[in-house]
Design a protein around this motif. Structure first.
Motif, short mmCIF file in Angstrom:
data_model
loop_
_atom_site.label_atom_id
_atom_site.label_comp_id
_atom_site.label_asym_id
_atom_site.label_seq_id
_atom_site.Cartn_x
_atom_site.Cartn_y
_atom_site.Cartn_z
N MET A 60 -18.24 35.31 51.07
CA MET A 60 -17.34 34.56 51.48
C MET A 60 -16.36 34.46 52.26
N PRO A 61 -15.73 34.77 51.14
CA PRO A 61 -13.73 34.77 51.46
C PRO A 61 -13.78 35.62 51.89
N TYR A 62 -14.58 37.21 51.97
CA TYR A 62 -14.06 38.01 52.93
C TYR A 62 -14.12 37.91 53.93
N ARG A 65 -10.63 36.94 55.55
CA ARG A 65 -10.04 37.63 55.94
C ARG A 65 -10.04 38.41 57.64
N MET A 151 -5.88 31.14 54.06
CA MET A 151 -8.00 31.24 53.20
C MET A 151 -8.62 30.60 52.76
N CYS A 152 -9.33 29.68 53.20
CA CYS A 152 -9.86 28.49 53.27
C CYS A 152 -10.79 28.08 51.93
N ASN A 153 -11.83 29.17 52.29
CA ASN A 153 -13.34 29.67 51.10
C ASN A 153 -13.58 28.70 51.04
#
Lengths: 369, 165
Positions: A60-62, A65, A151-153
């Motif tokens: 998810m955090p990737y 980007r 980078m909201c995540n």
């Protein structure tokens, strides 16, 4: 009669107007472009391979980007793909929060994209500063809700990670109240502007049939006069409950794409107002409490797509039953919208290349992955 | 001609008298929102004992593989934390960290928290590794009491389920 000779010139990869590390090999005859070859891959960072070594949640955090302007939209597409694969239900309130975030993302993306487009035309910083000023207000909202500006995540499988902070809705209402003035000012400054008309009208025409053949999407496709929007064509989330229009252009030049983006900001505002009206009635919390984040989907594959600000963003996932995706593929709108660049530039002048490229609105993080 | 110029300059003059939206960064700092995810801190309980029990769940949850935890056993005369183990080494590589907050979500004792400090520059790549001494809050800045599951020493603290503290 003067004899002319074809000459190859190289634009990029390190060039302020290429919006990242992007290289174009341009064949010119005098000032006229006869051929243009886009070369990408300078920002390749193995996104899909890394994703296959991570668990589903770790990806998810990737996805933030990929297209770092629109991290919320990327999150939604990926969360939708995994939810369809596992079969997780999303509460109604969470869907409204998602739509709210993605529509805010659309406004900030277009505000920035128009600013950069005008910047590319040589009108320097004024409009870009206006766009960034508005973008900053939305980023501040994102920060208060998710904890990060870019980078909201913020999304999780089955909802969003936290509910809205108490002062979010009043601040959002304030923002929406002030927005028409900003959009009108931006349009008033630009619509009849001599520099913009000279540089944009009749430049970079992408005809309807060519747009379809290249399978472009988003404002580039709609600028060419095709009213295709995933939100209307295949309503996902709760988009079937909102009343909004899909703006289309007529010719398919840079100017049409510019106008489509202006109008899309107004339509996003309409959607946001309806979200605020309908949000208190929505059932459920911000996340489905039964949804496990450490998912192990059954064997199978899924393709989920959304209308991201740049076009149709899709995630194709293949599961082999383990906690990591077996195959992870991104259908990146920037990448596919970039492919007709050669055909769009042919016959125009060298100086138009950066304007046409700017009108596609690419983010290299998504093109190269 | 003059009329056109004045029309254009009206916008310019209009903006001269409005309050600027920018801040003069190094002198004036923009306050961050409450949920902001910045530099990590390792927290303590109110009595000064470390909250971290060395379970390495943060390292397992980390998508960027930025955290290294080497646990060691607590002994009666060297009791660093409640429970059986403590983190002898706790390192975060700030060049790898992507500030996603998953370590915070995974921590069963709320030991690691992403705080509001965001100015994390350094001159040397080796300085990017933040050690336990840098991350740990001072002894008098602890908060909260240890839950019973950690204070009953004969009970194993693992498997570390999410405890609401």
């Amino acid at each position: 009669m003067l004899k002319t000779e074809e000459l190859q010139i190289n634009i990029g990869p390190q060039h302020p107007s290429t919006h990242g590390v992007f290289r174009m090999i341009v064949t010119v005859d005098g000032e006229t472009i006869t051929d243009l070859k886009p070369v990408f891959g300078y920002l390749h960072r193995n996104h899909e391979q890394i994703a296959e070594q991570n668990t589903y949640l770790q990806n998810m955090p990737y996805t933030d980007r990929l297209d770092y302007f629109n991290s919320m939209a990327n999150n939604q597409a990926y969360a939708m793909a995994v939810e369809q694969l596992v079969g997780i239900e999303v509460p109604e309130r969470a869907e409204y929060l998602r739509v709210m975030m993605v529509e805010l993302t659309r406004i900030l993306n277009h505000a920035g994209a128009l600013g950069f487009l005008i910047n590319d035309m040589g009108m320097w910083q004024t409009q870009l500063a206006f766009g960034m000023r508005e973008r900053e207000k939305i980023l501040d909202l994102f920060e208060s809700a998710s904890g990060a500006r870019l980078m909201c995540n913020y999304f999780r499988f089955g909802g969003v990670v936290r509910d809205l902070p108490p002062d979010f809705i009043p601040r959002l209402k304030e923002l929406l109240q002030a927005m028409p003035a900003f959009v009108d000012e931006l349009e008033r400054l630009l619509r009849e502007n001599e520099i913009l008309m000279q540089r944009a009208e009749g430049i970079g025409i992408l005809p309807r049939d060519l747009a379809l053949a290249y399978s472009v999407s988003g404002p580039v496709l709609r600028g060419s006069g095709i009213p295709y929007d995933v939100r209307k064509a295949e309503p996902y989330s709760v988009y079937d409950r909102f009343d909004f229009d899909v703006p289309v252009g007529t010719v398919g030049d840079v100017y049409d794409r510019f106008l489509v983006r202006i109008e899309e900001m107004r339509q996003s505002r309409r959607i946001l107002q309806q979200v605020i009206e309908q949000l208190p009635d929505a059932q459920g919390g911000h996340i489905n409490p039964k949804a496990r984040q450490n998912v192990r989907p059954p064997v199978g594959d899924v393709y989920a797509r959304i209308e991201s600000p740049k076009g149709e963003l899709g995630f194709y996932l293949v599961s082999d039953g383990s906690g990591k995706p077996y195959r992870y593929k991104v259908r990146a709108p920037s990448f596919i919208n970039l492919t007709p660049l050669g055909d769009m530039c042919r016959g125009y002048k060298v100086a138009d290349v950066v304007v046409i490229l700017g009108s596609i609105d690419i983010v290299m993080g998504e093109v190269d992955r | 001609m003059i009329g056109q110029l004045l029309k254009g300059l009206r916008t310019t003059f209009g903006y001269i008298f409005t309050q600027p939206v920018t801040v003069q960064y190094p002198e004036v700092k923009r306050p961050v929102r409450e949920r902001f995810r910045g530099r990590h801190e390792l927290k303590r309980f109110a009595d000064g004992k470390e909250r971290c029990i060395g379970c390495s769940l943060c390292a397992a949850a980390c998508p960027a593989d930025a955290i290294l935890v080497v646990p060691a056993e607590n002994t009666p005369d060297h009791q660093v934390s409640y429970g059986e183990r403590y983190a002898a080494t706790y390192e975060i590589n700030m060049l790898r960290c992507i500030f996603c907050g998953y370590c915070e979500d995974a921590c069963p004792t709320n030991a690691i928290v992403l705080e509001h400090q965001y100015e994390l520059s350094f001159y040397d790549r080796r300085d990017s590794i933040y050690t336990k001494e840098m991350l740990l809050v001072p002894e008098d800045q602890g908060h909260g009491d240890a839950p019973p599951i950690l204070t009953q020493l004969e009970r194993r603290p693992s498997p570390p389920a999410q405890i609401d503290l």
